[in-house]
Scaffold this motif. Structure first.
Motif, PDB file in Angstrom:
ATOM      1  N   UNK A  53      -2.231   2.533 -18.563  1.00 36.20           N
ATOM      2  CA  UNK A  53      -1.498   2.828 -17.329  1.00 36.20           C
ATOM      3  C   UNK A  53      -2.197   3.953 -16.571  1.00 36.20           C
ATOM      4  N   UNK A  54      -2.591   4.992 -17.289  1.00 34.20           N
ATOM      5  CA  UNK A  54      -3.275   6.125 -16.663  1.00 34.20           C
ATOM      6  C   UNK A  54      -4.611   5.684 -16.071  1.00 34.20           C
ATOM      7  N   UNK A  55      -5.307   4.830 -16.786  1.00 30.66           N
ATOM      8  CA  UNK A  55      -6.588   4.316 -16.283  1.00 30.66           C
ATOM      9  C   UNK A  55      -6.387   3.552 -14.976  1.00 30.66           C
ATOM     10  N   UNK A  56      -5.303   2.780 -14.910  1.00 30.85           N
ATOM     11  CA  UNK A  56      -4.985   2.039 -13.679  1.00 30.85           C
ATOM     12  C   UNK A  56      -4.687   3.006 -12.543  1.00 30.85           C
ATOM     13  N   UNK A  57      -3.919   4.050 -12.840  1.00 24.82           N
ATOM     14  CA  UNK A  57      -3.561   5.031 -11.808  1.00 24.82           C
ATOM     15  C   UNK A  57      -4.784   5.790 -11.300  1.00 24.82           C
ATOM     16  N   UNK A  58      -5.768   5.996 -12.166  1.00 31.30           N
ATOM     17  CA  UNK A  58      -6.958   6.752 -11.778  1.00 31.30           C
ATOM     18  C   UNK A  58      -8.014   5.901 -11.072  1.00 31.30           C
ATOM     19  N   UNK A  59      -7.792   4.583 -11.044  1.00 25.88           N
ATOM     20  CA  UNK A  59      -8.723   3.686 -10.355  1.00 25.88           C
ATOM     21  C   UNK A  59      -8.519   3.790  -8.842  1.00 25.88           C
ATOM     22  N   UNK A  60      -9.588   3.916  -8.114  1.00 30.53           N
ATOM     23  CA  UNK A  60      -9.487   4.030  -6.648  1.00 30.53           C
ATOM     24  C   UNK A  60      -8.890   2.755  -6.043  1.00 30.53           C
ATOM     25  N   UNK A  61      -8.066   2.896  -5.002  1.00 32.18           N
ATOM     26  CA  UNK A  61      -7.491   1.708  -4.362  1.00 32.18           C
ATOM     27  C   UNK A  61      -8.561   0.836  -3.716  1.00 32.18           C
ATOM     28  N   UNK A  62      -8.311  -0.453  -3.694  1.00 27.87           N
ATOM     29  CA  UNK A  62      -9.270  -1.423  -3.164  1.00 27.87           C
ATOM     30  C   UNK A  62      -8.762  -1.928  -1.815  1.00 27.87           C
TER      31      UNK A  62
END
Length: 366
Positions: free
Chosen positions: A61-70
């Protein structure tokens, strides 16, 4: 209403949200408002993620949150069922590296909105992570509303949609939905659709359109008993049978209501109000209020008579004695006869079975 909703609607978004409570309407509305405020329709596929933490580790979940928006400015990540924040035991063997969440909470990214949904009354306040999350997040309480709050919710929702609603209609809608906000809002949507042109909702509209829950039918059945309207009570019972409700379930609910009335009467005599009694007995305040009102329609010995014979009926049903669909009928006739003649309690020959006696007396007092 939820004060935090105004900021969300104005797109004043926080990096972390925490929704705590069991009221589905508030939970779902908050998630919808976050979606609408944070993302455009075309961004949903790439920048929205919804996780169940019973199946997904928190580090994912944290990894998803830290991914830049596309192709967008924001990313919305919703994570439900974080059991590591409560005192409940996890159902599976999944392990969460909560230190990752702790690190994120201390420095959340500014391009993501991370929302935790805890479908429980409260968190485990002893945990360090719980304290940190509550400090860093915007907390939204999805708690069950009181009776006054529920009436206000209904009135506000109607007015915001341009409808006028009679006070008697508001109160009747609350009664027929047993004080459940989610159910009340669903039924209100149906009423507004029905009166879309007139923009006026009457108590008659509520009576006509709102579907009675099984619990509400039990309330109605007991109201008929209080009024010595056995014929009316039987009509309610026969309607429930037509709806494929099982006699044993109906009798169990009737017994539960009589037991609650007896408990509330005892607490009331000791000076305990219905609201406080609801907390002691762990029942919905609305149900406690309705039951307390109904309890005043019975004398002490009538409640004891009803509980005793309901326990007898329950025992006979569970041991296969007699025709199950007729058991409630006989109970209603016995109770009507007792109330009209004001006879003393009569304990039949079944009490010669000592085990049965213990079952019946336990059901009477608990």
């Amino acid at each position: 209403m939820i004060k935090e909703w105004k900021n969300i609607e104005q797109k004043k978004l926080a990096p972390v949200y925490l929704i705590i409570g069991v009221e589905d309407y508030i939970i779902n509305q908050t998630k919808e408002k976050l979606l609408h405020a944070a993302l455009k329709d075309e961004e949903l596929e790439f920048n929205y993620a919804n996780f169940d933490l019973e199946d997904t580790p928190i580090e994912a979940v944290i990894e998803e949150a830290e991914t830049l928006p596309f192709f967008g400015e924001k990313r919305l990540v919703i994570a439900s069922n974080p059991v590591f924040l409560t005192s409940e035991k996890a159902k599976g063997k999944l392990e969460h590296r909560t230190e990752k969440l702790e690190q994120y909470l201390n420095e959340p990214v500014d391009y993501s909105i991370l929302c935790f949904v805890v479908h429980a009354e409260k968190l485990d306040e002893r945990k360090k992570l719980t304290k940190l999350l509550k400090k860093q997040a915007v907390v939204i309480e999805a708690k069950r509303p009181s009776e006054a709050e529920l009436l206000k919710w209904i009135q506000t929702e109607a007015e915001q949609n341009g409808f006028q609603m009679e006070q008697t209609a508001i109160k009747r809608l609350a009664e027929l939905t047993s004080g459940n906000l989610t159910t009340a809002m669903n039924e209100l949507s149906k009423l507004m659709l029905y009166q879309f042109e007139s923009k006026l909702i009457s108590v008659q509209d509520v009576e006509t359109l709102v579907v009675r829950s099984l619990e509400q039918n039990i309330f109605l059945l007991i109201d008929k008993i209080i009024a010595l309207d056995t014929e009316g009570a039987l009509r309610v019972y026969y309607d429930l049978l037509k709806q494929k409700e099982e006699p044993i379930k109906i009798i169990a609910l009737v017994a539960s209501q009589f037991r609650l009335m007896n408990q509330l009467r005892i607490l009331e005599q000791s000076g305990t109000g219905a609201q406080q009694a609801a907390g002691i007995l762990k029942v919905h305040p609305f149900r406690a209020k309705m039951a307390a009102k109904q309890a005043r329609g019975f004398r002490k010995e009538e409640l004891e008579f009803a509980l005793f014979h309901l326990a007898e009926t329950d025992y006979e049903l569970k041991t296969g004695f007699g025709e199950k669909t007729q058991k409630l009928e006989w109970f209603l006739f016995k109770l009507e006869d007792f109330r009209k003649t004001k006879k003393g309690l009569k304990f039949g020959p079944f009490l010669t079975n000592k085990k049965h006696h213990r079952v019946v007396m336990f059901s009477l007092i608990t």
